[in-house]
Motif scaffolding. Structure first.
Motif, PDB file in Angstrom:
ATOM      1  N   TYR A   6      -5.210  87.569  32.117  1.00  0.00           N
ATOM      2  CA  TYR A   6      -4.677  88.891  31.800  1.00  0.00           C
ATOM      3  C   TYR A   6      -3.155  88.932  31.770  1.00  0.00           C
ATOM      4  O   TYR A   6      -2.557  89.625  30.943  1.00  0.00           O
ATOM      5  CB  TYR A   6      -5.193  89.918  32.815  1.00  0.00           C
ATOM      6  CG  TYR A   6      -6.688  90.006  32.914  1.00  0.00           C
ATOM      7  CD1 TYR A   6      -7.497  89.965  31.778  1.00  0.00           C
ATOM      8  CD2 TYR A   6      -7.322  90.142  34.156  1.00  0.00           C
ATOM      9  CE1 TYR A   6      -8.880  90.054  31.864  1.00  0.00           C
ATOM     10  CE2 TYR A   6      -8.703  90.236  34.257  1.00  0.00           C
ATOM     11  CZ  TYR A   6      -9.478  90.191  33.116  1.00  0.00           C
ATOM     12  OH  TYR A   6     -10.849  90.276  33.202  1.00  0.00           O
ATOM     13  N   ASN A  54      -4.016  85.683  38.372  1.00  0.00           N
ATOM     14  CA  ASN A  54      -4.368  86.975  38.973  1.00  0.00           C
ATOM     15  C   ASN A  54      -3.214  87.516  39.807  1.00  0.00           C
ATOM     16  O   ASN A  54      -2.882  88.711  39.737  1.00  0.00           O
ATOM     17  CB  ASN A  54      -5.611  86.839  39.851  1.00  0.00           C
ATOM     18  CG  ASN A  54      -6.878  86.587  39.043  1.00  0.00           C
ATOM     19  OD1 ASN A  54      -6.901  86.800  37.826  1.00  0.00           O
ATOM     20  ND2 ASN A  54      -7.918  86.124  39.715  1.00  0.00           N
ATOM     21  N   TRP A  87      -9.624  90.416  43.519  1.00  0.00           N
ATOM     22  CA  TRP A  87     -10.548  89.416  42.964  1.00  0.00           C
ATOM     23  C   TRP A  87     -10.557  88.113  43.750  1.00  0.00           C
ATOM     24  O   TRP A  87     -11.377  87.244  43.506  1.00  0.00           O
ATOM     25  CB  TRP A  87     -10.191  89.130  41.496  1.00  0.00           C
ATOM     26  CG  TRP A  87     -10.324  90.339  40.627  1.00  0.00           C
ATOM     27  CD1 TRP A  87     -11.263  91.328  40.734  1.00  0.00           C
ATOM     28  CD2 TRP A  87      -9.502  90.702  39.528  1.00  0.00           C
ATOM     29  NE1 TRP A  87     -11.076  92.274  39.773  1.00  0.00           N
ATOM     30  CE2 TRP A  87      -9.999  91.916  38.996  1.00  0.00           C
ATOM     31  CE3 TRP A  87      -8.384  90.108  38.912  1.00  0.00           C
ATOM     32  CZ2 TRP A  87      -9.428  92.558  37.898  1.00  0.00           C
ATOM     33  CZ3 TRP A  87      -7.816  90.740  37.835  1.00  0.00           C
ATOM     34  CH2 TRP A  87      -8.333  91.954  37.314  1.00  0.00           C
ATOM     35  N   ASP A  88      -9.620  87.945  44.689  1.00  0.00           N
ATOM     36  CA  ASP A  88      -9.568  86.718  45.463  1.00  0.00           C
ATOM     37  C   ASP A  88     -10.043  86.963  46.895  1.00  0.00           C
ATOM     38  O   ASP A  88      -9.587  86.333  47.810  1.00  0.00           O
ATOM     39  CB  ASP A  88      -8.138  86.148  45.450  1.00  0.00           C
ATOM     40  CG  ASP A  88      -7.702  85.820  44.036  1.00  0.00           C
ATOM     41  OD1 ASP A  88      -8.391  85.023  43.382  1.00  0.00           O
ATOM     42  OD2 ASP A  88      -6.691  86.404  43.580  1.00  0.00           O
ATOM     43  N   ASP A 113     -12.985  91.126  37.418  1.00  0.00           N
ATOM     44  CA  ASP A 113     -12.845  89.757  37.929  1.00  0.00           C
ATOM     45  C   ASP A 113     -13.056  88.786  36.770  1.00  0.00           C
ATOM     46  O   ASP A 113     -14.123  88.761  36.153  1.00  0.00           O
ATOM     47  CB  ASP A 113     -13.890  89.513  39.015  1.00  0.00           C
ATOM     48  CG  ASP A 113     -13.786  88.125  39.645  1.00  0.00           C
ATOM     49  OD1 ASP A 113     -13.252  87.206  38.997  1.00  0.00           O
ATOM     50  OD2 ASP A 113     -14.267  87.964  40.779  1.00  0.00           O
ATOM     51  N   TYR A 133      -7.977  80.675  37.973  1.00  0.00           N
ATOM     52  CA  TYR A 133      -7.491  82.027  37.697  1.00  0.00           C
ATOM     53  C   TYR A 133      -6.552  82.572  38.777  1.00  0.00           C
ATOM     54  O   TYR A 133      -5.780  83.510  38.508  1.00  0.00           O
ATOM     55  CB  TYR A 133      -8.674  82.999  37.544  1.00  0.00           C
ATOM     56  CG  TYR A 133      -9.342  82.977  36.190  1.00  0.00           C
ATOM     57  CD1 TYR A 133      -8.632  83.276  35.034  1.00  0.00           C
ATOM     58  CD2 TYR A 133     -10.701  82.680  36.065  1.00  0.00           C
ATOM     59  CE1 TYR A 133      -9.246  83.272  33.785  1.00  0.00           C
ATOM     60  CE2 TYR A 133     -11.329  82.671  34.828  1.00  0.00           C
ATOM     61  CZ  TYR A 133     -10.594  82.961  33.693  1.00  0.00           C
ATOM     62  OH  TYR A 133     -11.204  82.961  32.458  1.00  0.00           O
ATOM     63  N   ARG A 134      -6.602  82.017  39.976  1.00  0.00           N
ATOM     64  CA  ARG A 134      -5.874  82.605  41.102  1.00  0.00           C
ATOM     65  C   ARG A 134      -4.391  82.851  40.812  1.00  0.00           C
ATOM     66  O   ARG A 134      -3.898  83.979  41.024  1.00  0.00           O
ATOM     67  CB  ARG A 134      -6.050  81.758  42.360  1.00  0.00           C
ATOM     68  CG  ARG A 134      -5.420  82.395  43.612  1.00  0.00           C
ATOM     69  CD  ARG A 134      -5.806  81.680  44.873  1.00  0.00           C
ATOM     70  NE  ARG A 134      -7.216  81.915  45.192  1.00  0.00           N
ATOM     71  CZ  ARG A 134      -8.168  80.987  45.084  1.00  0.00           C
ATOM     72  NH1 ARG A 134      -7.862  79.760  44.667  1.00  0.00           N
ATOM     73  NH2 ARG A 134      -9.411  81.266  45.388  1.00  0.00           N
ATOM     74  N   TYR A 153      -1.251  91.030  39.362  1.00  0.00           N
ATOM     75  CA  TYR A 153      -1.077  92.035  40.404  1.00  0.00           C
ATOM     76  C   TYR A 153       0.389  92.467  40.486  1.00  0.00           C
ATOM     77  O   TYR A 153       0.705  93.658  40.632  1.00  0.00           O
ATOM     78  CB  TYR A 153      -1.508  91.492  41.771  1.00  0.00           C
ATOM     79  CG  TYR A 153      -2.963  91.088  41.889  1.00  0.00           C
ATOM     80  CD1 TYR A 153      -3.906  91.467  40.937  1.00  0.00           C
ATOM     81  CD2 TYR A 153      -3.396  90.315  42.971  1.00  0.00           C
ATOM     82  CE1 TYR A 153      -5.227  91.085  41.050  1.00  0.00           C
ATOM     83  CE2 TYR A 153      -4.715  89.934  43.104  1.00  0.00           C
ATOM     84  CZ  TYR A 153      -5.635  90.315  42.131  1.00  0.00           C
ATOM     85  OH  TYR A 153      -6.944  89.934  42.260  1.00  0.00           O
TER      86      TYR A 153
END
Length: 377
Positions: free
Chosen positions: A263, A363, A376-377, A216, A359-360, A367
């Motif tokens: 990432y 992320n 992570w959400d 995370d 970050y959402r 994915y």
């Protein structure tokens, strides 16, 4: 000699002309015997020397004795009375030694991928843990090193980000020696965020397997800050470093603790050189809650037999993460060092929420790129 003297004395003619010839013949016979004996002993020395060298004993001889043997052999074969055959034998032996020396030197300076000896081979790593910092890379490496078919560098080489100018031979020499069927590995978490690293690793070998341990990004950033804080107690607060403007909530992406967690952006560089099949993404959270399960995935990816299983782990309540059970012959279990499992400082919940919102979208893209939802959400 007595018999010859009697024959000569009984014949006056022989006394005039034959004595000197008989004596010359006898002297010539003695010289031939001495010459043959010299050749015989020389050949014994040469074949003894060749036998020892071919069986690897020459290097184990004390150097003064070895030198004296060569000097003694030279005196025998190169003295003024040496025959042509003896000189040829010496020259052949000298050529053999020079050829063996040349062969040894060429093997030592070879530019081939591996350098072999009787204890194994130094190879470029077939697999590299390339990231990420504070994601669980050290734990993964320690768990992998239990496997008998994994040999890994203990420290982080930082070759593809800091020391690339030292050359591939320097890098290969850092690697441990491996036997047939074993895998050479190293881990340097900063590779994942280094733009030049994908091209450099690809230039070494396009078949390299890459492992990325992700976590995370919010928790990872706090852990990163905690580690830095222990080294620099006067560091500004987390929120002061995370935001360019606290009022507007604009995140400072130049701060490394924040930048590493994007990432998807870093992965794009790696996918330009390596197919997704060459990368394995390990969940840092699952490495804590289910180390055996995650290690099963890693061993499958590396083509290894599943040797590291749940029997190797126990959960350390004090540290808050799994440790390795006590190996045979050891007095205590193997846990990661004091730098792992530090308590995090209190961060205002509003700061964490803003960072999570930032970050959402990254992320979700990550994915999609990996085909795996890390939750992570």
């Amino acid at each position: 000699m007595w018999h010859v003297s009697c024959v000569v004395s009984s014949c006056p003619g022989l006394r005039l002309m034959g004595c000197s010839k008989w004596r010359a013949a006898l002297n010539f016979g003695h010289l031939r015997v001495q010459s043959k004996l010299s050749v015989f002993f020389t050949m014994i020395i040469i074949f003894t020397y060749l036998f020892y060298c071919l069986n690897g004993y020459c290097d184990s001889l004390p150097r003064p004795v070895y030198d004296q043997q060569n000097n003694y052999q030279n005196k025998i074969t190169l003295n003024d009375g040496a025959s042509q055959q003896e000189k040829i034998t010496h020259n052949a032996s000298q050529v053999f030694r020079e050829q063996m020396s040349d062969l040894s030197n060429s093997e030592a300076s070879s530019d081939n991928i591996s350098i072999a000896n009787s204890f194994g081979t130094k190879k470029f790593p077939q697999a590299i843990i390339i990231g990420v910092k504070k994601g669980g890379t050290r734990a993964l490496l320690e768990f992998l090193r239990i496997h008998p078919d994994v040999r890994a560098v203990g420290s982080e080489p930082h070759f593809f980000d800091r020391f690339y100018d030292k050359g591939l031979d320097w890098y290969r020499n850092l690697m441990p020696r491996t036997l047939e069927g074993q895998i050479t590995m190293e881990k340097t978490p900063s590779y994942f965020i280094t733009k030049e690293a994908p091209r450099r690793v690809f230039s070494m070998s396009r078949h390299t397997k890459l492992i990325v341990v992700v976590r995370d990004p919010v928790t990872r950033a706090v852990s990163d800050y905690t580690q830095t804080l222990t080294k620099s107690p006067g560091l500004p607060s987390f929120q002061n470093l995370a935001f360019r403007n606290a009022t507007t909530g604009l995140i400072d992406t130049t701060w490394s603790a924040v930048r590493i967690g994007i990432y998807a952006k870093h992965l794009e560089y790696w996918l330009r050189f390596f197919p997704l099949s060459r990368l394995l993404f390990v969940s840092g959270e699952r490495l804590v809650t289910d180390p055996a399960g995650e290690m099963g995935r890693v061993q499958d990816f590396l083509g290894l037999k599943r040797v590291v299983t749940d029997k190797h782990f126990y959960f350390n309540q004090t540290k808050g993460f799994p440790c390795l059970k006590k190996p045979e012959g050891s007095s205590r279990p193997r846990c990661l060092g004091k730098s792992k499992g530090r308590p995090h400082p209190q961060i205002p919940s509003e700061v964490l929420h803003r960072l999570r919102d930032f970050y959402r979208p990254f992320n979700l893209k990550f994915y999609q790129m990996t085909g795996h939802n890390f939750g992570w959400d």
